[in-house]
Scaffold this motif. Structure first.
Motif, PDB file in Angstrom:
ATOM      1  N   PHE A   1       3.285  40.068  45.467  1.00 38.82           N
ATOM      2  CA  PHE A   1       1.777  39.497  45.456  1.00 38.82           C
ATOM      3  C   PHE A   1       1.779  37.966  45.143  1.00 38.82           C
ATOM      4  CE2 PHE A   1      -2.458  38.817  43.407  1.00 38.82           C
ATOM      5  CZ  PHE A   1      -3.332  38.981  44.432  1.00 38.82           C
ATOM      6  N   ARG A   2       2.356  37.582  44.048  1.00 37.66           N
ATOM      7  CA  ARG A   2       2.175  36.171  43.844  1.00 37.66           C
ATOM      8  C   ARG A   2       2.770  35.156  44.812  1.00 37.66           C
ATOM      9  NH1 ARG A   2       3.312  35.860  37.798  1.00 37.66           N
ATOM     10  NH2 ARG A   2       1.296  35.483  37.430  1.00 37.66           N
TER      11      ARG A   2
ATOM     12  N   LEU B   1      -8.498  35.070  43.953  1.00 34.88           N
ATOM     13  CA  LEU B   1      -9.170  34.853  45.727  1.00 34.88           C
ATOM     14  C   LEU B   1      -8.602  35.910  46.425  1.00 34.88           C
ATOM     15  CD1 LEU B   1     -11.549  34.191  47.151  1.00 34.88           C
ATOM     16  CD2 LEU B   1     -10.188  32.205  47.784  1.00 34.88           C
ATOM     17  N   LEU B   2      -7.151  35.961  46.395  1.00 35.60           N
ATOM     18  CA  LEU B   2      -6.448  36.770  47.239  1.00 35.60           C
ATOM     19  C   LEU B   2      -6.780  38.226  47.122  1.00 35.60           C
ATOM     20  CD1 LEU B   2      -4.591  37.574  49.636  1.00 35.60           C
ATOM     21  CD2 LEU B   2      -2.599  37.306  48.031  1.00 35.60           C
ATOM     22  N   GLY B   3      -6.876  38.303  45.747  1.00 37.11           N
ATOM     23  CA  GLY B   3      -6.992  39.750  45.260  1.00 37.11           C
ATOM     24  C   GLY B   3      -8.611  40.167  45.754  1.00 37.11           C
ATOM     25  N   LYS B   4      -9.301  39.314  45.568  1.00 42.85           N
ATOM     26  CA  LYS B   4     -10.959  39.597  45.883  1.00 42.85           C
ATOM     27  C   LYS B   4     -11.087  39.883  47.429  1.00 42.85           C
ATOM     28  CE  LYS B   4     -15.424  37.766  45.777  1.00 42.85           C
ATOM     29  NZ  LYS B   4     -16.356  36.746  45.371  1.00 42.85           N
ATOM     30  N   ARG B   5     -10.391  39.091  48.284  1.00 37.09           N
ATOM     31  CA  ARG B   5     -10.361  39.291  49.644  1.00 37.09           C
ATOM     32  C   ARG B   5      -9.734  40.613  49.957  1.00 37.09           C
ATOM     33  NH1 ARG B   5     -10.331  34.264  53.092  1.00 37.09           N
ATOM     34  NH2 ARG B   5     -12.226  33.290  52.606  1.00 37.09           N
ATOM     35  N   MET B   6      -8.880  41.108  49.341  1.00 40.25           N
ATOM     36  CA  MET B   6      -8.084  42.364  49.540  1.00 40.25           C
ATOM     37  C   MET B   6      -8.627  43.451  48.755  1.00 40.25           C
ATOM     38  SD  MET B   6      -5.344  41.518  51.439  1.00 40.25           S
ATOM     39  CE  MET B   6      -4.446  42.977  51.320  1.00 40.25           C
ATOM     40  N   GLY B   7      -9.962  43.222  48.176  1.00 44.90           N
ATOM     41  CA  GLY B   7     -10.619  44.243  47.704  1.00 44.90           C
ATOM     42  C   GLY B   7     -10.148  44.781  46.263  1.00 44.90           C
ATOM     43  N   MET B   8      -9.573  44.098  45.594  1.00 46.07           N
ATOM     44  CA  MET B   8      -8.973  44.223  44.410  1.00 46.07           C
ATOM     45  C   MET B   8      -9.692  43.625  43.374  1.00 46.07           C
ATOM     46  SD  MET B   8      -4.923  43.618  45.168  1.00 46.07           S
ATOM     47  CE  MET B   8      -4.249  44.384  46.510  1.00 46.07           C
ATOM     48  N   SER B   9     -10.272  44.316  42.257  1.00 42.09           N
ATOM     49  CA  SER B   9     -10.894  44.043  41.353  1.00 42.09           C
ATOM     50  C   SER B   9     -10.190  42.967  40.142  1.00 42.09           C
ATOM     51  CB  SER B   9     -11.497  45.195  40.320  1.00 42.09           C
ATOM     52  OG  SER B   9     -10.616  45.827  39.623  1.00 42.09           O
ATOM     53  N   SER B  10     -10.850  42.434  39.417  1.00 38.85           N
ATOM     54  CA  SER B  10     -10.095  41.344  38.317  1.00 38.85           C
ATOM     55  C   SER B  10      -9.335  42.284  37.500  1.00 38.85           C
ATOM     56  CB  SER B  10     -11.160  40.422  37.605  1.00 38.85           C
ATOM     57  OG  SER B  10     -11.765  39.595  38.572  1.00 38.85           O
ATOM     58  N   ALA B  11      -9.782  43.316  36.911  1.00 37.51           N
ATOM     59  CA  ALA B  11      -9.325  44.253  36.046  1.00 37.51           C
ATOM     60  C   ALA B  11      -8.178  44.774  36.787  1.00 37.51           C
ATOM     61  CB  ALA B  11     -10.412  45.456  35.932  1.00 37.51           C
ATOM     62  N   LEU B  12      -7.993  45.183  37.976  1.00 37.92           N
ATOM     63  CA  LEU B  12      -6.830  45.747  38.755  1.00 37.92           C
ATOM     64  C   LEU B  12      -5.710  44.707  38.736  1.00 37.92           C
ATOM     65  CD1 LEU B  12      -6.450  48.002  41.513  1.00 37.92           C
ATOM     66  CD2 LEU B  12      -5.373  46.002  41.653  1.00 37.92           C
TER      67      LEU B  12
ATOM     68  N   PHE C   1       1.401  47.361  41.588  1.00 35.88           N
ATOM     69  CA  PHE C   1       0.281  47.656  41.832  1.00 35.88           C
ATOM     70  C   PHE C   1       0.144  49.259  42.198  1.00 35.88           C
ATOM     71  CE2 PHE C   1       0.138  43.449  43.289  1.00 35.88           C
ATOM     72  CZ  PHE C   1      -1.048  42.941  42.898  1.00 35.88           C
ATOM     73  N   PRO C   2      -1.088  49.788  41.996  1.00 35.93           N
ATOM     74  CA  PRO C   2      -1.108  51.293  42.181  1.00 35.93           C
ATOM     75  C   PRO C   2      -0.915  51.448  43.767  1.00 35.93           C
ATOM     76  CG  PRO C   2      -3.205  50.450  41.094  1.00 35.93           C
ATOM     77  CD  PRO C   2      -2.166  49.358  41.490  1.00 35.93           C
ATOM     78  N   LEU C   3      -0.609  52.690  44.375  1.00 33.25           N
ATOM     79  CA  LEU C   3      -0.268  53.296  45.473  1.00 33.25           C
ATOM     80  C   LEU C   3      -1.283  52.643  46.772  1.00 33.25           C
ATOM     81  CD1 LEU C   3       1.632  54.388  47.557  1.00 33.25           C
ATOM     82  CD2 LEU C   3       0.398  56.437  46.971  1.00 33.25           C
ATOM     83  N   SER C   4      -2.586  52.864  46.544  1.00 30.60           N
ATOM     84  CA  SER C   4      -3.528  52.328  47.322  1.00 30.60           C
ATOM     85  C   SER C   4      -3.436  50.712  47.474  1.00 30.60           C
ATOM     86  CB  SER C   4      -5.007  52.772  47.121  1.00 30.60           C
ATOM     87  OG  SER C   4      -5.323  52.242  45.707  1.00 30.60           O
ATOM     88  N   GLU C   5      -3.340  50.125  46.526  1.00 28.70           N
ATOM     89  CA  GLU C   5      -3.208  48.458  46.694  1.00 28.70           C
ATOM     90  C   GLU C   5      -1.820  48.169  47.429  1.00 28.70           C
ATOM     91  OE1 GLU C   5      -4.900  50.164  44.251  1.00 28.70           O
ATOM     92  OE2 GLU C   5      -6.716  49.352  44.799  1.00 28.70           O
TER      93      GLU C   5
ATOM     94  N   LEU D   1      -7.989  43.487  56.212  1.00 33.21           N
ATOM     95  CA  LEU D   1      -6.850  44.204  55.691  1.00 33.21           C
ATOM     96  C   LEU D   1      -6.993  45.495  54.541  1.00 33.21           C
ATOM     97  CD1 LEU D   1      -4.449  41.310  56.090  1.00 33.21           C
ATOM     98  CD2 LEU D   1      -4.543  43.248  57.769  1.00 33.21           C
ATOM     99  N   ILE D   2      -8.308  45.536  54.211  1.00 30.35           N
ATOM    100  CA  ILE D   2      -8.652  46.335  53.218  1.00 30.35           C
ATOM    101  C   ILE D   2      -8.638  47.721  53.683  1.00 30.35           C
ATOM    102  CG2 ILE D   2     -10.713  47.086  51.775  1.00 30.35           C
ATOM    103  CD1 ILE D   2     -11.564  44.234  51.466  1.00 30.35           C
ATOM    104  N   THR D   3      -8.792  48.161  54.991  1.00 32.67           N
ATOM    105  CA  THR D   3      -8.651  49.535  55.454  1.00 32.67           C
ATOM    106  C   THR D   3      -7.490  49.499  56.429  1.00 32.67           C
ATOM    107  OG1 THR D   3     -10.109  48.988  57.262  1.00 32.67           O
ATOM    108  CG2 THR D   3     -10.913  49.833  55.333  1.00 32.67           C
ATOM    109  N   GLU D   4      -6.940  50.609  56.553  1.00 32.28           N
ATOM    110  CA  GLU D   4      -5.872  50.878  57.719  1.00 32.28           C
ATOM    111  C   GLU D   4      -6.440  50.420  59.082  1.00 32.28           C
ATOM    112  OE1 GLU D   4      -3.577  54.455  57.687  1.00 32.28           O
ATOM    113  OE2 GLU D   4      -3.612  54.552  55.316  1.00 32.28           O
ATOM    114  N   GLU D   5      -7.665  50.807  59.421  1.00 32.46           N
ATOM    115  CA  GLU D   5      -8.212  50.544  60.650  1.00 32.46           C
ATOM    116  C   GLU D   5      -8.488  48.997  61.112  1.00 32.46           C
ATOM    117  OE1 GLU D   5      -9.159  54.681  59.338  1.00 32.46           O
ATOM    118  OE2 GLU D   5      -9.654  52.498  58.240  1.00 32.46           O
ATOM    119  N   GLY D   6      -8.775  48.445  60.030  1.00 29.53           N
ATOM    120  CA  GLY D   6      -9.099  46.979  60.194  1.00 29.53           C
ATOM    121  C   GLY D   6      -7.493  46.200  60.064  1.00 29.53           C
TER     122      GLY D   6
END
Length: 136
Positions: A31-32, A44-55, A65-69, A114-119
């Protein structure tokens, strides 16, 4: 010129070995590398990819990362590789393309799609259309 994004982020090319990496969770250092290649802050990359700061904080701590991310990051790597091919190996141009809002995505950047497979499929389809000069 062919750019090998997979090797740059220290991951095997798509296939069985890479499937195992995603299934066992994507390593945080990859990721880095992606953030560096895209010239974007990790948060910002995490946010754009739908990931929270906590994640992101947790991934930094545990190193994975977890499987979904992990699946989302796989989509990002595929899109970045395709973009690099579109821009003839120019990683900076590929990054600008992925970060730039596009009308065809309702002013969202491909990166945000890229947050969704369809996207992710829509982004890859668009890159293919641009590569072949076929726009609808």
């Amino acid at each position: 010129m062919k750019t090998d994004i997979w090797g740059t982020v220290n991951l095997p090319s798509p296939g069985i070995e890479f499937h195992d990496v995603v299934r066992h969770r994507m390593p945080f250092p990859s990721f880095r590398f992606l953030a560096e290649m895209l010239c974007i802050d990790e948060d910002l990359l995490g946010k754009r990819m739908g990931m929270s700061s906590a994640l992101l904080s947790n991934a930094t701590t545990v190193g994975f990362f977890p499987l979904s991310e992990s699946r989302r990051l796989y989509g990002l790597i595929v899109a970045l590789q395709a973009s690099c091919e579109l821009f003839e190996g120019d990683v900076q141009a590929a990054g600008v393309f992925l970060r730039s809002p596009l009308r065809c995505f309702n002013s969202n950047a491909p990166l945000e799609m890229l947050i969704t497979e369809e996207g992710a499929s829509a982004v890859i389809d668009l890159i293919g259309q641009l590569e072949h000069g076929v726009l609808t």
